[in-house]
Design a protein around this motif. Sequence first.
Motif: not given
Length: 126
Positions: A54-60, A62-67, A89-94
Amino acid sequence: MRAAALPRDARLRRAADFAALRTVSGRLGGRCFLLRFGNNGAGTARLGLAISKRCSKRAVDRNRIKRLAREAFRHVRAELPHVDILVMARDTAVNETGAVLLAELDALLRRIRPLKREGADGTIAR
């Protein structure tokens, strides 16, 4: 193990630990993140990540936010009380830069305090 890696005892791994944080816990929120936390008996702070599609469809993304979340946790881990922390994470984090995300996570993590323990009769000790 790499020097910067989180040790195994600093990570939430069991589904029951994640479920406990979703039901009974404290919460803190910011523009990009929501943190849930609760006391633990592990003797150290532990981190769990729930960064959904829901935060982002792109794995890259989501992985950046996790790192970035792991990096922020590493910096303040020694100062944290013995709590389990779930970062969502909220969707604004992307759309934010890494520096903005790190600053927000750092501020939220430093605001975490241990929850008051419940008494034997189920009431919260004040």
